[in-house]
Design a protein around this motif. Sequence first.
Motif, PDB file in Angstrom:
ATOM      1  N   GLU C 170       0.733  -1.287  -0.027  1.00 22.63           N
ATOM      2  CA  GLU C 170      -0.288  -0.006  -0.166  1.00 22.63           C
ATOM      3  C   GLU C 170       0.640   1.322  -0.112  1.00 22.63           C
ATOM      4  O   GLU C 170       0.733   1.815  -0.472  1.00 22.63           O
ATOM      5  N   TYR C 171       1.600   1.208   0.943  1.00 25.43           N
ATOM      6  CA  TYR C 171       2.768   2.525   0.882  1.00 25.43           C
ATOM      7  C   TYR C 171       4.057   2.270   0.603  1.00 25.43           C
ATOM      8  O   TYR C 171       5.073   2.448   1.536  1.00 25.43           O
ATOM      9  N   ASP C 188       6.024  14.545   0.285  1.00 27.77           N
ATOM     10  CA  ASP C 188       4.686  13.656   1.151  1.00 27.77           C
ATOM     11  C   ASP C 188       4.066  13.384  -0.072  1.00 27.77           C
ATOM     12  O   ASP C 188       4.340  14.670  -1.194  1.00 27.77           O
ATOM     13  N   PRO C 190       0.812  10.663  -1.609  1.00 26.65           N
ATOM     14  CA  PRO C 190       0.026   9.693  -0.475  1.00 26.65           C
ATOM     15  C   PRO C 190      -0.233   8.618  -2.070  1.00 26.65           C
ATOM     16  O   PRO C 190      -0.432   8.156  -2.121  1.00 26.65           O
ATOM     17  N   LEU C 191      -0.231   9.566  -3.362  1.00 25.96           N
ATOM     18  CA  LEU C 191      -0.929   9.245  -4.271  1.00 25.96           C
ATOM     19  C   LEU C 191       0.023   8.312  -4.762  1.00 25.96           C
ATOM     20  O   LEU C 191       0.383   7.463  -5.756  1.00 25.96           O
ATOM     21  N   ASN C 218      -1.377  16.310  -7.147  1.00 26.53           N
ATOM     22  CA  ASN C 218      -1.366  15.519  -5.749  1.00 26.53           C
ATOM     23  C   ASN C 218       0.623  15.801  -5.589  1.00 26.53           C
ATOM     24  O   ASN C 218       0.861  16.337  -4.605  1.00 26.53           O
ATOM     25  N   ARG C 304       4.536  26.254  16.659  1.00 26.09           N
ATOM     26  CA  ARG C 304       3.603  25.701  17.326  1.00 26.09           C
ATOM     27  C   ARG C 304       2.307  26.434  17.886  1.00 26.09           C
ATOM     28  O   ARG C 304       3.467  26.670  18.941  1.00 26.09           O
ATOM     29  N   GLU C 307      -1.092  26.598  22.393  1.00 25.04           N
ATOM     30  CA  GLU C 307      -2.525  25.123  22.301  1.00 25.04           C
ATOM     31  C   GLU C 307      -2.184  23.993  21.879  1.00 25.04           C
ATOM     32  O   GLU C 307      -2.592  23.366  22.350  1.00 25.04           O
ATOM     33  N   ALA C 308      -1.457  24.619  20.333  1.00 22.99           N
ATOM     34  CA  ALA C 308      -0.855  22.876  19.754  1.00 22.99           C
ATOM     35  C   ALA C 308      -0.766  21.801  21.109  1.00 22.99           C
ATOM     36  O   ALA C 308      -0.089  21.495  21.671  1.00 22.99           O
ATOM     37  N   LEU C 309      -1.027  20.677  20.369  1.00 22.12           N
ATOM     38  CA  LEU C 309      -0.982  19.433  20.980  1.00 22.12           C
ATOM     39  C   LEU C 309       0.427  18.837  20.270  1.00 22.12           C
ATOM     40  O   LEU C 309       0.712  19.045  18.938  1.00 22.12           O
ATOM     41  N   PRO C 310       1.298  17.778  21.256  1.00 23.88           N
ATOM     42  CA  PRO C 310       2.273  17.220  20.652  1.00 23.88           C
ATOM     43  C   PRO C 310       1.997  16.477  19.632  1.00 23.88           C
ATOM     44  O   PRO C 310       0.324  15.752  18.851  1.00 23.88           O
ATOM     45  N   LEU C 311       2.958  16.467  18.600  1.00 22.63           N
ATOM     46  CA  LEU C 311       2.351  15.816  17.288  1.00 22.63           C
ATOM     47  C   LEU C 311       3.395  14.074  17.420  1.00 22.63           C
ATOM     48  O   LEU C 311       4.563  14.114  18.394  1.00 22.63           O
ATOM     49  N   PRO C 312       2.672  12.887  16.773  1.00 24.17           N
ATOM     50  CA  PRO C 312       3.274  11.679  16.795  1.00 24.17           C
ATOM     51  C   PRO C 312       4.791  11.408  16.530  1.00 24.17           C
ATOM     52  O   PRO C 312       4.568  12.366  14.927  1.00 24.17           O
ATOM     53  N   VAL C 313       5.799  11.447  16.383  1.00 29.05           N
ATOM     54  CA  VAL C 313       6.698  11.606  15.951  1.00 29.05           C
ATOM     55  C   VAL C 313       7.003  10.183  14.937  1.00 29.05           C
ATOM     56  O   VAL C 313       6.216   8.967  15.257  1.00 29.05           O
ATOM     57  N   LEU C 314       8.308  10.484  13.539  1.00 27.26           N
ATOM     58  CA  LEU C 314       8.225   9.907  12.695  1.00 27.26           C
ATOM     59  C   LEU C 314       9.580   9.447  13.193  1.00 27.26           C
ATOM     60  O   LEU C 314      10.467  10.093  12.538  1.00 27.26           O
TER      61      LEU C 314
END
Lengths: 161, 339, 317, 666
Positions: C170-171, C188, C190-191, C218, C304, C307-314
């Motif tokens: 898929e990716y 990035d 996606p397609l 895209n 950021r 208020e911004a919420l932390p991001l999951p790290v890749l």
Amino acid sequence: MSEQFEPVIVGFLCNWCSYRAADLAGTARIKYAPNMRSIRVMCSGRVDPQFVLKALRQGADGVLIAGCHPGECHYVNGNIKAIRRFILLKKMLRQLGVEEQRIQLVWASASEGIILASKVDEMTEQIRALGPLNWNKTVLGSGNGHHDEIAEPMVEEVLNV
Amino acid sequence: MSEKPKLAMYWSASCGGCEISVLNIHEHILTVDEVFDIAFFPCIADFKVKDVEGYPDGYIDVCLFNGAIRNSEGEEMAHLLRKKSKFMVAYGSCAYEGCIPALSNLTSKEATFNTVYFDNPSIDNPNHILPQEVTQMPEGELTLPAFWHTVKALDQVIDVDYYLPGCPPEPPQIWAVLQVIVGALLEGKPLPPKGSMVGHTGVAVCEECPLEKSEKTITRFYRPYEIVPEPGICLLEQGIVCNGPATVGGCGALCPQVGMGCRGCYGPLPGVEDQGGKMLSAIASVIGAGEAGMEEHEIEQQIEDVVATLADPAGTFYRFSMAHSLLQRAKINGNGKGE
Amino acid sequence: MKYGFYPGCSLEKNAYAYNQSTMAVTKAFDIEFVEVEDWNCCGATEYIAIDLLPAYALISRNLAIAAKQQSEQLVAACSACFLNLKKADHYMGESHKLNEKINKALAAGGFNYEPGSVKVRHLLDIIYNDVGIEAIQEKIIKPLYQLKVAPYYGCLVPRPAKMGSFDSNEYPTSMDEIMRALGATVVDFPLKAACCGGHMTQISEDVALDMMRRILKNATDNRADLIVTLCPMCQFNLDAYQESVNKKFGTKYNLPILYFTQMIGLALGMSEQELGIGKELVSAKAALTNISEEPPPKPKRVRRSKEALPLPVLEEV
Amino acid sequence: MSKEKVGVYVCHCGTNIAGTVDVSDVATWAGENNDNVAVARDYKFMCSSLGQELIEEDIKEQGLTRVVVAACSPHMHEKTFRGACERAGLNSYLFEMANIREHDSWATTNKEAATQKAKALVNAAVDRVVQQSPLEPIPVDINPNTLIVGGGIAGITAALELADAGNHVILVEREPSIGGHMAQLDKTFPTLDCSACILTPKMFDAGNHDNITLLSYSEVESVDGYIGNFTVNIRKKAKSVDEELCTGCGICEEKCPIRVVDDVFEAGLGYRKVCYRPFPQAVPKFPVIDRENCTYFRTGKCRLCETSCPTNAIKFDQEDETLQLTVGNIILATGYDLFDARRIPQYGFGRYENIFSSLEFERMVNAAGPTSGKIVLRDGVTTPESVAIVHCVGSRDKNYNEYCSKVCCMYSLKFAHLVHERLPDAECYNFYIDMRTPGKGYEEFYHRLLEEGTHFIRGRVANVTDAALNDNEVNKLIVQAEDTLIGTQRRIPVDMVILSSGVESRHDAKEVTQLFKMGCDFDGFFIERHPKLDPIATMTEGIFIAGACQGPKDIPDSVAQGAAAAARVAGLIQRGTVMMEPVRAHIDQEKCSGCRICNNMCPYNAIVFHEDRNVSEVVTALCQGCGTCVAACPSGIISGAHFTNDQVFSEIEGILWDVSPEKVLA
């Protein structure tokens, strides 16, 4: 019974996984070859290579050792010892002219009755194809073997070097 | 003089080392000479078979029979001497359990002949002459003993009273045993029960072996020429196959002390059915490969790799005990013949 | 490294640039290709759609020859060829009947093929797994710094899953890794594994054009300088029809479509000519001027809001 | 060896055996063909009281010295018949069972073969039993203390059950506070009662119970021994806080200038200080200093917490300490890990900021969470107008975990409900494969959600992308899936996507099983003694399992299993001693040559080597009787009680009666 050769296989089953697997196979009424006769040991790690040799000497056509999957041994790693011995024993039995398929190892957990059953079926067929071992008759039986028909062809081999 | 007990020693399939070993008991040999009359001892005295045949049954008090039963002659002599002897002693590894000659049980009579008479660098046999049991000659018919397919230990053809292991037995042990027999013959001292093995410690060679032993994990095996052993340390731990743990002591652990793994010549411990099987089990158990938690094929591969470094397991573990092992010989038409 | 090689029709004609660059690059990594003698059409997609048996028979003839030539591994650069060859081998192995029939057909031509005897692999698989990122990096002379590329895999290489694939179905990311190794910036995309429309152009152009638009959009949205692909058909569709897309949707896409082998070639310091760059319809000239000597500046942390919420790290691939 | 008088009893088991095996033939045959057999009978149901009496009478009247029953599996009735022998005064280890049901009559339809096999098995049992010798079970005292590993709801429940019953419990928790995953949740399905409200009291009790020693921020390092007598080493990681002095006032936490993302309790959605308690109701109340990120530990400066502490409880120089404890039983309740959605790249977790993991969302909707319960996008302010909830992320998927994680459907429904509750205008889509709601009130809850207007789309999500196809997809996350009910591809543009990740075994489950000498399956979940009849005990005596470490579970199941494990342990404690099978290895001290082959055979380190005497010896108490050392001993001088070489050799000869040389040549 049909006239076809019915191999006799001695099965050494560990108390915790494979013996219970065989119990389960029965309870689930799985039908498989009646050729394997089970002997219970606490762990496949208890199987002394002498047992295998003894069984062959006593007339068994094959020997099956069954234990828990590696990593699932009730005694942590007894089955690892078992496989170490099994591999070396197989190498030695090759030298003694015993066909590979005659001694086999299978991992069957208590829930894997079907695996054990199908292994017995498979092994039975393989050994049936090989024919009887009957050590005392075919190997030692021919006494001192001065008329060892099996080996005769080799004489010619030798003579037309 | 004629009151002296009669001693016989016969030489079947063996190297002759056993005879030497008897003579090798130093000054005690004189005692032997004092105590016994030699009734039959082809190696040192000129007797003929017909002399023995002439003896009344049980005439010989003690027969030290060394050598395995390889051919019809060995078997005939075994039966003859049994008939003529009170005590039949399987003397040395060959008579006791087959020893080196019995290694040919791993192959066939024909293959053995092939090696001995044809396929061998030191052989020149252009006419492919094989020894025949019967050969017609102008002078008449010549016969040779029939060569058996399977080498047997003495007790596989006749009834044996005592076993004296070793290749060859060590002088102190020999002397100890002779003393017992002499004691019995002259002073009526009690003898060990029939069928017992004498002249050993009853404990594995390791007990006599001074090398430092610790927990064992073998990650590869070495053949003697492949490695110079660390002095003072158990050879097995260094990957050199040493049959000491599976071999009954009495030899004084001579081999390990000079860096050579125990060959196993004194045979299994009392009560062990199959020396080879036992040693194999022990060695395989301490192979340092395969752990719980690994992939199953991974485990097998790792172990296979270690096992691959151990050449000729059958020859190694059954070097002396082949004839007495559970399987006793190789199956010739099986797949693994002559590996 | 020695492999059997199946060029297929595209590489002979419209994808000649792919052919050129492939040869140039593989040579640089001393990969030796043994071309399938007297190879024939892979059956592409139409034939398979019409009658399976002859289609597979046709395909397996190539396998049979490859086997005869002792090529244990057969490389195809074109995704369609790759898939068809692989399919044929796979199904022959799966279905005893099919195997029989096909071998009967092959026998007529004096061939026979034992399924599984030839392992069909895509060029990308070879470069990524057999050559490997390290080996590529070692040979880089002219890094593609600051060139923003959208690696496009199309639908045929990663799928179908059941035949087993060297990358995610898929990716996929193998080409991404190669591009990063070359110094390029991978956007990035996606397609990346969506369909390019393939032969839909022959059946319903409207549908096809819309599919292409998605992909071009895209990539453009993600600020790619160009799309990098590994399939002649994808390249052709996105390249040749780009103008029609623009016409139909009033868009102004101007995305060169190059082959990953061309990119590798550039980084290895090969000339545009020997890599066949310039043969594409949407010229890559302008885009390639974005390549700079300098590695891209470290992306500065986007401020950021509090208020911004932390991001999951890749974790970086 | 002197002739024995063996009684052979062949069971019909109704028709279960007699239907396939000619039982009377087997019995008569045994009587005639084996010299040691004194009595041979067949009987309808040997396990019935009458059948047992039959044995008892024969022992008494015929003076049987050995007994063989040919019936079902020893795992079924060995105990029964041993009992009968004991009652008649015959040592129960002079009894042997031949399994002619499970291993014979049930496994084939071929009567002739079955009967032949039965004879072999019976003959083997007879030859074996003759070699057997009387043994006495080994009594083992049970240390009344219990170790419980894991302070989640399962562990807490087990701890309280045992403690309330007056037994001492050591509760070990890896994190600074107990509570586990349940403490992270807001509402619990299907009743929607607040997780904290029901959990906190239990946590408090566990933390303050006289019978519970709570060791937080600690891990088990080693385990030795056996049921009744385990010795465990537990490492207390340095909290840098003196628990004697600390009042838990929390000033240090306030004052601490450094904040880091909290990947554990806040599931990465929020921050915590470096000197912190995971959450306000933490038990124990003491904070810990995360030394990795602490400025003082990195640079030697700061000390704000230390200076601000009113009781000088901050101790930078505190070190890890290792406690050695002895316990009689162990309960493992180590819980689960959430499947990491990053492993499915096409779902875009980590690439698109508005995709959230289920635990992130749990924290988000939690009133005490980073957004104080507001449902917002990653920017922390915008409220989503549409939310997609993707079921089965990493579950029911051969590429990741084939099993169903059991709880996802329900918590996804809960999420949907919370979305409706907090954002009445938002659209909510649930993408599911099958809706699995097996539980009390669960299906009803599903219906309730149908009422509430959640859109349910039956189809596994293919991918989540931001690649818009048309204008209403612009700046949205598009969830693409095949709706298998209407059979079309669907692309649903939404603002927020929640990935309902599955439940996985702990990343270090394998190490744990090796530490505790027990098994785990291929998915890493601990193996129970029996999947149906004993899901609480393990194959290792004295070690029990509770909660999600055994397999995916929701709260009620975990609580039930926790309590069940406690009950089992309590039972053992009450008994005081357990009888252990005397199947043990023994090394003949006279004959051991000290080769030391056996020394590293024992997984329980039961073999010790005496340098002085140069011999190895088995510590009977530690030996579990596997026999690995027996097989390994090259001198053949290690004997394994009840499984001696002679016994097995005789069994082999017996089992091969019809082919073995003696009989063949005879």
